[in-house]
Design a protein around this motif. Structure first.
Motif, mmCIF file in Angstrom:
data_model
loop_
_atom_site.group_PDB
_atom_site.id
_atom_site.type_symbol
_atom_site.label_atom_id
_atom_site.label_comp_id
_atom_site.label_asym_id
_atom_site.label_seq_id
_atom_site.Cartn_x
_atom_site.Cartn_y
_atom_site.Cartn_z
ATOM 1 N N THR A 1 48.308 51.347 -1.638
ATOM 2 C CA THR A 1 47.284 52.282 -2.083
ATOM 3 C C THR A 1 47.877 53.676 -2.230
ATOM 4 O O THR A 1 48.920 53.994 -1.672
ATOM 5 N N SER A 2 47.204 54.482 -2.990
ATOM 6 C CA SER A 2 47.577 55.883 -3.123
ATOM 7 C C SER A 2 46.294 56.691 -3.119
ATOM 8 O O SER A 2 45.445 56.481 -3.984
ATOM 9 N N PRO A 3 46.107 57.533 -2.166
ATOM 10 C CA PRO A 3 46.949 57.879 -1.021
ATOM 11 C C PRO A 3 47.038 56.715 -0.033
ATOM 12 O O PRO A 3 46.235 55.781 -0.098
ATOM 13 N N PRO A 4 47.999 56.793 0.894
ATOM 14 C CA PRO A 4 48.192 55.681 1.830
ATOM 15 C C PRO A 4 46.945 55.435 2.690
ATOM 16 O O PRO A 4 46.287 56.375 3.125
ATOM 17 N N SER B 1 54.211 52.410 -9.474
ATOM 18 C CA SER B 1 53.079 51.750 -10.116
ATOM 19 C C SER B 1 52.877 52.409 -11.473
ATOM 20 O O SER B 1 53.555 53.378 -11.816
ATOM 21 N N TYR C 1 52.798 56.348 -7.749
ATOM 22 C CA TYR C 1 53.307 55.605 -6.602
ATOM 23 C C TYR C 1 52.164 55.021 -5.787
ATOM 24 O O TYR C 1 51.074 55.578 -5.735
ATOM 25 N N VAL C 2 52.444 53.908 -5.136
ATOM 26 C CA VAL C 2 51.554 53.361 -4.118
ATOM 27 C C VAL C 2 52.369 53.208 -2.841
ATOM 28 O O VAL C 2 53.592 53.095 -2.878
ATOM 29 N N PHE C 3 51.672 53.227 -1.721
ATOM 30 C CA PHE C 3 52.322 53.133 -0.426
ATOM 31 C C PHE C 3 51.874 51.858 0.267
ATOM 32 O O PHE C 3 50.687 51.627 0.453
ATOM 33 N N ARG D 1 57.256 53.286 -0.352
ATOM 34 C CA ARG D 1 56.742 53.815 -1.613
ATOM 35 C C ARG D 1 57.222 52.921 -2.750
ATOM 36 O O ARG D 1 58.411 52.674 -2.904
#
Length: 149
Positions: A79-82, A51, A55-57, A48
């Motif tokens: 990306t978010s969601p992962p 950003s 958050y981005v994963f 995580r």
């Protein structure tokens, strides 16, 4: 001598730099993929990262090279969601000379940076074009009729 507008020259320069960056980004990805080895890997973790909008994963991927070495890397794109779950099988492109220089074979990992830079190039190019040709969206003013003596 015509009026020299620094802002027009600056916008042209920024647009040219963005255009060159876009071309370089596309050529880099094409060169990398053409010279890379393809491998199968799996997602071992999701990192995580902060950003601007939360958050981005980013997936952490482990794969095995042709030589048998086990390599683990964290994708540069998040990306978010992962986009991936832990345990997902993925295809990886890696440089045989430097296996730690690897890239997932998904659309966003390969072309995401090029799309972002290309979009900025189009936006700045449009603004520069509008400035250069003095295109205005304002309603033109009516000219006053000169009084004849």
């Amino acid at each position: 001598m015509k009026n020299f507008n620094v802002h027009k020259v600056l916008m042209c320069l920024i647009t040219a730099i963005l255009f060159c960056s876009f071309g370089g980004s596309v050529l880099y990805v094409r060169h990398f993929v053409n010279n890379a080895m393809e491998g199968k890997g799996h997602v071992t973790n999701l990192v995580r990262s902060n950003s601007k909008n939360g958050y981005v994963f980013k997936p952490v991927v482990e794969f095995q090279t042709v030589d048998g070495a086990r390599i683990e890397f964290t994708s540069s794109m998040g990306t978010s969601p992962p986009s991936y779950d832990v345990g997902d099988n993925v295809t990886v492109y890696y440089d045989p000379k430097d296996p730690h220089s690897a890239m997932l074979s998904d659309w966003i990992s390969m072309w995401g940076a090029s799309i972002i830079v290309g979009s900025l190039t189009v936006i700045f190019g449009f603004i520069t074009y509008m400035m250069y040709f003095r295109v205005s969206f304002k309603t033109p003013r009516r000219r006053r009729k000169s009084a004849k003596a």
